[in-house]
Structures are given as C-alpha cells and as structure tokens.
Design an enzyme around this catalytic site. Structure first.
Site, PDB file in Angstrom:
ATOM      1  N   ARG A  49      -0.160   8.836  -5.518  1.00 44.00           N
ATOM      2  CA  ARG A  49       0.365   8.328  -4.251  1.00 44.00           C
ATOM      3  C   ARG A  49       0.984   6.942  -4.401  1.00 44.00           C
ATOM      4  O   ARG A  49       1.983   6.627  -3.748  1.00 44.00           O
ATOM      5  CB  ARG A  49      -0.717   8.350  -3.174  1.00 44.00           C
ATOM      6  CG  ARG A  49      -2.007   7.592  -3.514  1.00 44.00           C
ATOM      7  CD  ARG A  49      -3.111   7.992  -2.540  1.00 44.00           C
ATOM      8  NE  ARG A  49      -4.342   7.257  -2.676  1.00 44.00           N
ATOM      9  CZ  ARG A  49      -5.368   7.610  -3.425  1.00 44.00           C
ATOM     10  NH1 ARG A  49      -5.289   8.710  -4.168  1.00 44.00           N
ATOM     11  NH2 ARG A  49      -6.473   6.891  -3.440  1.00 44.00           N
ATOM     12  N   ARG A 102       0.837  -1.190   0.000  1.00 43.63           N
ATOM     13  CA  ARG A 102       0.000   0.000   0.000  1.00 43.63           C
ATOM     14  C   ARG A 102       0.880   1.252   0.000  1.00 43.63           C
ATOM     15  O   ARG A 102       1.936   1.289   0.625  1.00 43.63           O
ATOM     16  CB  ARG A 102      -0.904   0.032   1.235  1.00 43.63           C
ATOM     17  CG  ARG A 102      -1.876   1.208   1.197  1.00 43.63           C
ATOM     18  CD  ARG A 102      -2.665   1.346   2.484  1.00 43.63           C
ATOM     19  NE  ARG A 102      -3.531   2.519   2.418  1.00 43.63           N
ATOM     20  CZ  ARG A 102      -4.154   3.035   3.459  1.00 43.63           C
ATOM     21  NH1 ARG A 102      -4.016   2.485   4.659  1.00 43.63           N
ATOM     22  NH2 ARG A 102      -4.904   4.108   3.316  1.00 43.63           N
ATOM     23  N   HIS A 103       0.420   2.284  -0.688  1.00 46.09           N
ATOM     24  CA  HIS A 103       1.148   3.551  -0.760  1.00 46.09           C
ATOM     25  C   HIS A 103       1.356   4.181   0.622  1.00 46.09           C
ATOM     26  O   HIS A 103       0.651   3.855   1.592  1.00 46.09           O
ATOM     27  CB  HIS A 103       0.373   4.533  -1.645  1.00 46.09           C
ATOM     28  CG  HIS A 103      -0.981   4.863  -1.092  1.00 46.09           C
ATOM     29  ND1 HIS A 103      -1.185   5.779  -0.074  1.00 46.09           N
ATOM     30  CD2 HIS A 103      -2.208   4.376  -1.402  1.00 46.09           C
ATOM     31  CE1 HIS A 103      -2.471   5.854   0.212  1.00 46.09           C
ATOM     32  NE2 HIS A 103      -3.113   5.004  -0.578  1.00 46.09           N
ATOM     33  N   GLY A 104       2.283   5.135   0.695  1.00 48.14           N
ATOM     34  CA  GLY A 104       2.525   5.888   1.919  1.00 48.14           C
ATOM     35  C   GLY A 104       1.422   6.887   2.221  1.00 48.14           C
ATOM     36  O   GLY A 104       0.474   7.068   1.452  1.00 48.14           O
ATOM     37  N   GLN A 105       1.599   7.561   3.335  1.00 40.49           N
ATOM     38  CA  GLN A 105       0.574   8.482   3.834  1.00 40.49           C
ATOM     39  C   GLN A 105       0.378   9.708   2.938  1.00 40.49           C
ATOM     40  O   GLN A 105       1.326  10.243   2.368  1.00 40.49           O
ATOM     41  CB  GLN A 105       0.956   8.952   5.237  1.00 40.49           C
ATOM     42  CG  GLN A 105      -0.112   9.769   5.935  1.00 40.49           C
ATOM     43  CD  GLN A 105       0.392  10.398   7.209  1.00 40.49           C
ATOM     44  OE1 GLN A 105       1.010  11.454   7.207  1.00 40.49           O
ATOM     45  NE2 GLN A 105       0.156   9.719   8.320  1.00 40.49           N
ATOM     46  N   GLU A 162      -7.623   2.583  -6.984  1.00 39.94           N
ATOM     47  CA  GLU A 162      -8.399   2.358  -5.764  1.00 39.94           C
ATOM     48  C   GLU A 162      -9.888   2.230  -6.046  1.00 39.94           C
ATOM     49  O   GLU A 162     -10.389   2.681  -7.087  1.00 39.94           O
ATOM     50  CB  GLU A 162      -8.139   3.501  -4.774  1.00 39.94           C
ATOM     51  CG  GLU A 162      -8.926   3.471  -3.465  1.00 39.94           C
ATOM     52  CD  GLU A 162      -8.710   2.239  -2.583  1.00 39.94           C
ATOM     53  OE1 GLU A 162      -8.894   1.104  -3.077  1.00 39.94           O
ATOM     54  OE2 GLU A 162      -8.382   2.423  -1.391  1.00 39.94           O
TER      55      GLU A 162
END
Length: 199
Positions: free
Chosen positions: A57, A7-10, A81
């Site tokens: 992202r 999963r991508h970062g914040q 997503e």
C-alpha cells in the site's frame, strides 16, 4: 532539510476499519485515486527523493508520485507499519470482545501485553532510526517524501519533536493519503512541525 511524511491511500481494510499492521494489503480503487489526487501537490514541492515502506500500500502510493516527478522510489525496511500481532485483520468490536482487558488498556493509552503488539517506544526507535538514516545521506536543503503508515509516522514524528511517545498523544494519526511536514532546525529538538494532516 524537509521530511514530508505521507500516509498511503485507502485499502479495503481501512474501509472496513480493520487493523492492518504488517499485513501486506494493496490499495483499493479509492486509494489509487487518492494518491493520484494528492501527487500534484507533493510534486509541486519539488522533492529530491522518495523513500517508502516495503508494504504494497505504501509502495503503490509512492510510485504514483515517483512517476509524476520522474523519481525512483527507494524502499526502507524500517518504515514498515507497527506490528499489531494477534489483532491484525480484526476490527475494534472483535478486539474488544476477544481481549477486553487489553483493549481497555490500549484505549486508555497503555500497551497491550502478550499479543505481539509492538510498543510505541519500539516503533519510535525503529522508525526514527530509519528517518535518521535517510537524513544522514541528505543535502542540507533536500526535501524527502517518506511514504509510510499512520501509526508509524505519527509516533516517529512525535519522537523527532522531542516527545515521550509512551505518554504523549498530541499528534493524531494521519488520514489516508494525508501528509505532514517537518523541517530541520538548529535548536532542540532539531525539528519543527510546519503542517500535519495536509492534502
């Protein structure tokens, strides 16, 4: 073969607990730092390919690993997503206030109706098909890092593990910049989960 689902970062939306869905939001400084912190562990797995969602992202996260490994990043549109329709950009309090019945249905595991929210079954079909396209061109012992999104990855992984995603919630969404590992298997359902929410 192995699929490493990252999963991508914040992002700022994550930080403020707002639903992103298809909104094309970049990483914030924390998200970049998370990707840089996790990339060495993923590089140590010696991936053969990196494939990612087209959203900023995910692409920014994937490129951190690509630079470390010397690998180009391939974009796969099917890894985008889950669409949350009218709820994108909203936090839970805004959704509960604006759509109380649909919010209650969602919190109980149902599907919001009439809001343009992609169903779990639709997400499973779309993202699983993308993962199967990736696997179709892979060697038997290949390791592919797939960079995508929390909802998309948990639903697709559940589908690959043979679960009925409209009624099974046994995998929670990955935290920002965490990953899971699926290994192909000869017996049904064809995949084994060897790690989840790692990093």
């Amino acid at each position: 073969m192995e699929l490493v689902l990252w999963r991508h970062g914040q992002t700022d939306a994550n930080l403020h607990q707002r639903i992103q869905g298809r909104s094309n939001i970049p990483l914030n400084a924390t998200g970049v730092a998370q990707a840089q912190a996790v990339a060495p562990a993923l590089a140590a797995l010696e991936p053969h390919r990196i494939v990612c969602s087209p959203l900023k992202r995910a692409l920014q996260t994937a490129e951190v690993l690509g630079e470390r490994c010397g690998l180009a990043v391939t974009v796969e549109e099917g890894l985008v997503e889950r669409s949350f329709g009218a709820w994108e950009g909203k936090d839970r309090q805004e959704i509960a206030a604006g759509w109380p019945e649909e919010y209650r249905r969602w919190r109980e595991g149902g599907e919001p109706r009439g809001l343009g929210v992609e169903t779990r079954d639709q997400v499973a079909t779309r993202v699983r098909a993308a993962l199967e396209r990736i696997c179709a061109t892979a060697e038997e012992d290949e390791r592919v890092v797939v960079v995508s999104h929390g909802s998309a990855l948990s639903i697709a992984a559940s589908s690959l593990l043979g679960q009925r995603v409209s009624a099974w919630f046994g995998l929670r969404g990955l935290d920002n910049c965490r990953y899971g590992v699926l290994r192909s298997a000869r017996r049904e359902p064809g995949w084994v989960l060897t790690g989840w929410n790692l990093g």
